[in-house]
Design an enzyme around this catalytic site. Structure first.
Site, PDB file in Angstrom:
ATOM      1  N   LYS A  80     -21.767   9.047 -69.163  1.00 37.53           N
ATOM      2  CA  LYS A  80     -20.797  10.099 -69.469  1.00 37.53           C
ATOM      3  C   LYS A  80     -21.111  11.318 -68.618  1.00 37.53           C
ATOM      4  O   LYS A  80     -22.291  11.666 -68.425  1.00 37.53           O
ATOM      5  CB  LYS A  80     -20.871  10.436 -70.956  1.00 37.53           C
ATOM      6  N   SER A 155     -14.895  12.550 -77.505  1.00 32.62           N
ATOM      7  CA  SER A 155     -14.831  12.975 -76.113  1.00 32.62           C
ATOM      8  C   SER A 155     -15.344  11.924 -75.132  1.00 32.62           C
ATOM      9  O   SER A 155     -15.139  12.029 -73.933  1.00 32.62           O
ATOM     10  CB  SER A 155     -15.654  14.260 -75.921  1.00 32.62           C
ATOM     11  N   SER A 179     -17.785  11.708 -81.451  1.00 27.78           N
ATOM     12  CA  SER A 179     -17.312  11.385 -80.106  1.00 27.78           C
ATOM     13  C   SER A 179     -17.862  10.104 -79.508  1.00 27.78           C
ATOM     14  O   SER A 179     -17.504   9.750 -78.386  1.00 27.78           O
ATOM     15  CB  SER A 179     -17.602  12.557 -79.158  1.00 27.78           C
TER      16      SER A 179
END
Length: 498
Positions: A80, A155, A179
């Site tokens: 990420k 996210s 998330s």
């Protein structure tokens, strides 16, 4: 090489194939890079460095040739874009950090590299991890491979998409208010958020410091256990929120029946708590049906279902959206155009430079949360809002401790609905916030939680069941998820065309 193509393999399969020299890390990296570029329309990746990836893969192959073996040696993974990573841009999905190159690796990245993992690239995410749909990324939305017109969740949307579309066997994500768990549910992948402090936050671009926690996303609980074993561990010299708790082997309980259980009922004796607040009117009927069916499977595996209550569940949303923006306001104050990050091209004076740099660099959702956070921390409102929210947070944590006197793990939906259409909630941020209702309580309490594929709802969209455990009970959660996945095949389902 086995009959399976590289992209069809999970972490364990690919590691075994590399160790047995049926393929190489270089071949695996090349195949996955090519596949990622083939499906770039999904918006999962933000950046590649093919030369660096292949250099890491060659180094892994050299370790294999020297006789070394390891559960992650030579396996390509992706991170990420909230984790700073040497050799790759680290933007946190924001124009504020566009082009930023970190001189060091985040501890999570470094730990996985030490275990022999190879970095494929950086993954799309909501800007500074603020959002539940990946629509807040400054570099475009990531698309759910089950329906490209729908969000993947956020996210960690890019992380979930990469696993679901078989662009990587596993990825890293972060979970502040859900998330990892929510996008895992939306994309039919497995994801776990460990106890707060188990994975170092060093090198993880901060959103809300008392909530942010790193975790893995993969196809199975077994693969998540392998990644988490490498990722987690104390880092107290560099991260003041890191727990001084010994590193654990989270794979140790996988496939093993609980004490007193049998092979047919490996979860006999496990008490699964069902909070009445998670099964009410706010949850879509198709989601409830899939979760209920998964719970029935848990009963077949020997678990006992126990009705419990988490009475302050509804308060978790206002509490979270006071505490998290307050911490974001403080953390993001460092991005002012002076030392690093975006600086406006034209300005009149220092204050004008601050104003223009931040207005240009931050997107609407980040600006919204900074404004909320600044307000609740301001003189005259700190006691009325922030202090009260922290007090209720403690009560929410106490609710969980009361619940764990009646059960071993807590189960329910990971999200109240399946994935919604891109743009459907763009004009209503509060409706977007409500999608975190089932994940926020565990985050506020700092508990470990995970989402496990549990079936499909209307339109063939994935549904995840959420499992929550007490502090440091990640191994028990993974054991419960692994037993379920050995008895079902939901986690093996792939979107059509992938």
């Amino acid at each position: 090489m086995s009959s399976k193509q590289i992209h069809e393999m999970g972490v364990a399969e690919l590691a075994a194939a590399i160790a047995d020299k049926k393929t190489s890390s270089v071949e695996a990296a090349q195949a996955l890079l090519a596949r990622a570029k083939q499906h770039e329309n999904l918006g999962a990746y933000l950046a590649f460095n093919e030369d660096l990836t292949l250099a890491q893969a060659k180094a892994a192959d050299a370790r294999v040739a020297a006789g070394e073996r390891g559960p992650l040696l030579g396996v390509p993974l992706a991170h990420k874009d909230i984790f700073v990573t040497q050799g790759f841009p680290s933007t946190a999905g924001s124009k504020m950090l566009e082009g930023y190159q970190s001189p060091f690796d985040a501890t999570v990245v470094a730990n996985l590299a030490k275990a022999g993992a190879v970095t494929l690239g950086k993954l799309n995410c909501d800007e500074f991890a603020m959002g539940g749909s990946n629509e807040n990324s400054a570099y475009g939305v990531a698309r759910n491979p089950w329906d490209a017109e729908r969000v993947p969740g956020g996210s960690s949307g890019g992380s979930a998409v990469a696993v679901a579309a078989r662009l990587a066997p596993a990825t890293t994500g972060t979970d502040t208010g859900g998330s990892i768990r929510q996008p895992a549910s939306f994309c039919n992948v497995t994801g776990i958020k460990p106890t707060y402090g188990r994975c170092s936050r060093y090198g993880m671009v901060a959103f809300a410091s008392s909530l942010d926690q790193a975790g893995p996303m993969a196809r199975s609980a077994a693969d998540c256990a392998t990644l988490l074993t490498a990722m987690a561990g104390p880092d107290i010299d560099r991260d003041s929120t890191s727990l001084d708790h010994p590193a654990e082997d989270y794979t140790r309980l996988l496939g093993a029946p609980r004490e007193g259980a049998t092979a047919a009922q490996p979860l006999k004796g496990l008490r699964v708590g069902l909070p009445k607040e998670f099964f009410g009117e706010g949850c879509a009927p198709d989601v409830l049906a899939a979760v209920r069916a998964a719970l029935a499977e848990y009963e077949k595996l020997g678990a006992t279902l126990v009705d419990i209550s988490l009475p302050r569940t509804q308060l978790s949303i206002p509490v979270y959206y006071i505490i998290a923006p307050a911490e974001a306001s403080s953390n993001l104050s460092r991005f002012d155009g002076v030392k690093f990050g975006h600086r406006a091209a034209q300005f009149d004076d220092l204050n004008d430079m601050y104003r223009k740099s931040r207005s240009e660099g931050f997107g609407p959702e980040v600006q919204r949360r900074i404004m909320i956070g600044t307000y609740v921390l301001s003189h005259g409102y700190y006691d009325a809002y922030y202090l009260k929210a922290q007090q209720i947070r403690r009560l929410i944590a106490q609710d969980f401790q009361q619940a764990f006197t009646q059960c071993d793990v807590i189960a329910g939906p990971a999200a109240p609905t399946t994935a919604w259409k891109i743009g459907e909630m763009s004009d209503d941020p509060v409706a977007n916030y409500l999608a975190d209702i089932f994940t926020l309580p565990g985050s506020l309490a700092g508990l470990p939680g995970m989402s496990v594929p549990a079936g499909f709802g209307a339109g063939g969209l994935p549904v995840g069941v959420q499992l929550l455990g007490n502090y440091f009970q990640e191994a028990e959660l993974l054991q419960a998820a692994d037993a379920f996945q050995r008895a079902t095949d939901w986690h093996t389902k792939t979107p059509e065309g992938f």
